[in-house]
Design a protein around this motif. Structure first.
Motif, PDB file in Angstrom:
ATOM      1  N   THR A 178      40.470  32.701  32.036  1.00 39.45           N
ATOM      2  CA  THR A 178      40.475  31.323  32.542  1.00 39.45           C
ATOM      3  C   THR A 178      41.896  30.815  32.682  1.00 39.45           C
ATOM      4  O   THR A 178      42.254  30.186  33.690  1.00 39.45           O
ATOM      5  CB  THR A 178      39.670  30.410  31.601  1.00 39.45           C
ATOM      6  N   ARG A 179      42.738  31.064  31.673  1.00 40.79           N
ATOM      7  CA  ARG A 179      44.142  30.622  31.745  1.00 40.79           C
ATOM      8  C   ARG A 179      44.872  31.294  32.903  1.00 40.79           C
ATOM      9  O   ARG A 179      45.742  30.689  33.546  1.00 40.79           O
ATOM     10  CB  ARG A 179      44.876  30.957  30.439  1.00 40.79           C
ATOM     11  N   LEU A 180      44.532  32.553  33.154  1.00 39.05           N
ATOM     12  CA  LEU A 180      45.267  33.330  34.148  1.00 39.05           C
ATOM     13  C   LEU A 180      44.767  33.127  35.570  1.00 39.05           C
ATOM     14  O   LEU A 180      45.420  33.576  36.523  1.00 39.05           O
ATOM     15  CB  LEU A 180      45.173  34.819  33.788  1.00 39.05           C
ATOM     16  N   ALA A 181      43.643  32.466  35.734  1.00 37.19           N
ATOM     17  CA  ALA A 181      43.090  32.253  37.068  1.00 37.19           C
ATOM     18  C   ALA A 181      44.108  31.529  37.946  1.00 37.19           C
ATOM     19  O   ALA A 181      44.620  30.472  37.583  1.00 37.19           O
ATOM     20  CB  ALA A 181      41.799  31.442  36.976  1.00 37.19           C
ATOM     21  N   GLY A 182      44.413  32.106  39.089  1.00 40.03           N
ATOM     22  CA  GLY A 182      45.386  31.524  39.999  1.00 40.03           C
ATOM     23  C   GLY A 182      46.822  31.889  39.671  1.00 40.03           C
ATOM     24  O   GLY A 182      47.721  31.595  40.464  1.00 40.03           O
ATOM     25  N   ARG A 183      47.040  32.527  38.521  1.00 41.48           N
ATOM     26  CA  ARG A 183      48.397  32.913  38.119  1.00 41.48           C
ATOM     27  C   ARG A 183      48.651  34.404  38.294  1.00 41.48           C
ATOM     28  O   ARG A 183      49.808  34.828  38.397  1.00 41.48           O
ATOM     29  CB  ARG A 183      48.662  32.537  36.656  1.00 41.48           C
ATOM     30  N   ILE A 184      47.595  35.211  38.277  1.00 43.81           N
ATOM     31  CA  ILE A 184      47.743  36.651  38.456  1.00 43.81           C
ATOM     32  C   ILE A 184      46.847  37.110  39.596  1.00 43.81           C
ATOM     33  O   ILE A 184      45.997  36.361  40.081  1.00 43.81           O
ATOM     34  CB  ILE A 184      47.368  37.426  37.170  1.00 43.81           C
ATOM     35  N   HIS A 185      47.040  38.362  40.004  1.00 42.61           N
ATOM     36  CA  HIS A 185      46.177  38.966  41.004  1.00 42.61           C
ATOM     37  C   HIS A 185      45.005  39.668  40.314  1.00 42.61           C
ATOM     38  O   HIS A 185      45.176  40.275  39.252  1.00 42.61           O
ATOM     39  CB  HIS A 185      46.943  40.012  41.819  1.00 42.61           C
ATOM     40  N   ARG A 186      43.843  39.576  40.906  1.00 37.78           N
ATOM     41  CA  ARG A 186      42.732  40.446  40.520  1.00 37.78           C
ATOM     42  C   ARG A 186      42.971  41.753  41.264  1.00 37.78           C
ATOM     43  O   ARG A 186      42.617  41.890  42.437  1.00 37.78           O
ATOM     44  CB  ARG A 186      41.391  39.819  40.910  1.00 37.78           C
ATOM     45  N   THR A 187      43.590  42.697  40.601  1.00 37.52           N
ATOM     46  CA  THR A 187      44.071  43.893  41.283  1.00 37.52           C
ATOM     47  C   THR A 187      42.910  44.766  41.750  1.00 37.52           C
ATOM     48  O   THR A 187      41.867  44.841  41.099  1.00 37.52           O
ATOM     49  CB  THR A 187      44.989  44.715  40.370  1.00 37.52           C
ATOM     50  N   PRO A 188      43.100  45.443  42.871  1.00 38.61           N
ATOM     51  CA  PRO A 188      42.009  46.263  43.416  1.00 38.61           C
ATOM     52  C   PRO A 188      41.837  47.577  42.660  1.00 38.61           C
ATOM     53  O   PRO A 188      42.748  48.033  41.952  1.00 38.61           O
ATOM     54  CB  PRO A 188      42.468  46.526  44.850  1.00 38.61           C
ATOM     55  N   VAL A 189      40.672  48.172  42.832  1.00 38.53           N
ATOM     56  CA  VAL A 189      40.420  49.542  42.400  1.00 38.53           C
ATOM     57  C   VAL A 189      40.504  50.418  43.652  1.00 38.53           C
ATOM     58  O   VAL A 189      39.745  50.223  44.607  1.00 38.53           O
ATOM     59  CB  VAL A 189      39.044  49.674  41.721  1.00 38.53           C
ATOM     60  N   VAL A 190      41.448  51.353  43.645  1.00 39.07           N
ATOM     61  CA  VAL A 190      41.743  52.153  44.830  1.00 39.07           C
ATOM     62  C   VAL A 190      41.038  53.501  44.731  1.00 39.07           C
ATOM     63  O   VAL A 190      41.048  54.149  43.676  1.00 39.07           O
ATOM     64  CB  VAL A 190      43.264  52.356  44.965  1.00 39.07           C
ATOM     65  N   ARG A 191      40.402  53.906  45.837  1.00 45.76           N
ATOM     66  CA  ARG A 191      39.731  55.206  45.925  1.00 45.76           C
ATOM     67  C   ARG A 191      40.424  56.071  46.968  1.00 45.76           C
ATOM     68  O   ARG A 191      40.967  55.569  47.946  1.00 45.76           O
ATOM     69  CB  ARG A 191      38.269  55.034  46.339  1.00 45.76           C
ATOM     70  N   SER A 192      40.375  57.379  46.744  1.00 49.69           N
ATOM     71  CA  SER A 192      40.904  58.338  47.716  1.00 49.69           C
ATOM     72  C   SER A 192      40.159  59.660  47.552  1.00 49.69           C
ATOM     73  O   SER A 192      40.092  60.208  46.442  1.00 49.69           O
ATOM     74  CB  SER A 192      42.414  58.566  47.493  1.00 49.69           C
TER      75      SER A 192
END
Length: 386
Positions: free
Chosen positions: A55-69
């Motif tokens: 909740t504190r970090l919402a808007g402050r960090i990225h929700r980083t993706p999960v990358v597939r290959s």
């Protein structure tokens, strides 16, 4: 399968009586007890603390993706899901911990004009400097003289004061503590409970992004990020095995897990993974790693460099070598796991140095056979088939 059936038992309980006795003796000798040693509410409210951090970090960090290959899957011989923390603000997962730490401090009424002092080799330094700038708090960072110059300059660019003269890996915390005593500043540690709760948000996101995981693999240095992730996985996905990975040249955590004692290296290891050069786990993280991490594996320098190259060229992720540790492990360990999440912790890479290393390894000459290469084994050279 033994690993699947064992998944809900605490890792410490799956080890022998000798390891459990040594663990209890180490905790007792540390002078820490109860939730103080366990950190981030592991006694029962860890999920709540991690959700509060989210909740504190919402808007402050990225929700980083999960990358597939498909090619990464082929290389590792299993399904690989890369949690791309290299794309996080500040270039690493450390932003989660530092931003949560500052936000929690502000909630507690800590004056914004009180200087924060920390010690770091790079990524934590950048994250604390970034968080300090956003909260209007002055920051001083103690960094070893041998720190990657790019990381030093990035930390300075965020507005931090840098102290390096006479600092090395063995005395950086002592220097930081002395500065706090002299200035009345507030000491930040990467293993503080609010930092761990921030790292735990990685696990919260993964539990929402990927189903039916057999294992999550996390780099290990001082043990902070794997402690936070392990707390989160036990709260949100308790059946998933937590595996740590460190360079073979820096195998102190693996030794600590095996012995039940806090083992320490005699000197900083000369590994390309400069974010994994800590001499040991910390007094705070050792009990967490021992209780919550299922196993720790090691990878060679060649395997680290190879994994870095594969992530650069196939997943298009500009990771630093420490950020490639988890994929290196996925290519060489854990034969029991079908679906593995690899946490790519950081992307603050020295591209010139790594480009030179790739060229010296002759990667381009071997590119033609990469698509047909099967998964490597520990008996093969790390670059075979690359």
């Amino acid at each position: 399968m033994e690993h699947a059936n064992d998944g809900l038992r605490p890792p410490l309980e799956r080890r022998g009586k000798r390891a459990r006795r040594a663990f209890r003796a180490c905790v007792t000798s540390s002078g820490l007890h109860g939730t103080e040693v366990l950190g981030a509410g592991i006694a029962g409210s860890s999920g709540d603390e991690i959700r509060a951090a989210a909740t504190r970090l919402a808007g402050r960090i990225h929700r980083t993706p999960v990358v597939r290959s498909r090619l990464l899957d082929q290389r590792a011989g299993r399904e690989v899901f890369v949690k791309a923390e290299a794309l996080q603000r500040g270039g690493s997962h450390k932003a989660r911990g530092a931003l949560n730490w500052f936000a929690a401090a502000v909630e507690r009424g800590v004056p914004r004009d009180r200087e924060v002092v920390t010690a770091s080799s790079g990524n934590h330094a950048q994250a604390v400097a970034l968080a300090g700038r956003e909260h209007g708090v002055p920051v001083t960072v103690v960094m070893p003289e041998t720190t990657n110059p790019l990381k030093v300059e990035a930390t300075r660019a965020y507005g931090a004061t840098i102290v390096q003269s006479g600092v090395d890996w063995s005395n950086r915390d002592e220097v930081a503590d002395r500065l706090v005593a002299e200035t009345g500043g507030l000491r930040n540690h990467p293993d503080d409970s609010d930092e761990l709760a921030g790292f735990g948000t990685i696990a919260l996101e993964i539990s929402q992004q990927v189903d039916e995981i057999d294992a999550i693999v996390v780099p290990v240095s001082s043990g902070a990020v794997i402690s936070g992730v392990a707390i989160g996985m036990r709260a949100f996905a308790p059946g998933v095995r937590v595996v740590g990975v460190e360079p073979a040249l820096a195998a102190d955590a693996q030794a600590s897990l095996a012995s039940g004692r806090l083992e320490r290296l005699s000197a900083p290891p000369d590994t390309i993974a400069d974010g994994a050069r800590a001499l040991s786990l910390t007094v705070r993280t050792f009990p967490l790693v021992t209780r919550l991490v299922d196993e720790i594996v090691t990878v060679s320098e060649d395997e680290i460099l190879a994994a870095t190259w594969w992530l650069w060229t196939r997943a298009k992720l500009l990771v630093e070598p420490t950020g490639a540790l988890a994929f290196a492990a996925a290519c060489s360990a854990m034969p029991w796991a079908r679906r593995v999440v690899c946490v790519a912790t950081g992307g603050n890479a020295d591209v010139v140095d790594l480009g030179r290393r790739f060229a010296e390894a002759g990667l381009e000459a071997r590119l033609a056979t990469a698509a047909s290469a099967g998964p490597p084994t520990r008996s093969k050279a790390a670059w075979e088939g690359a």
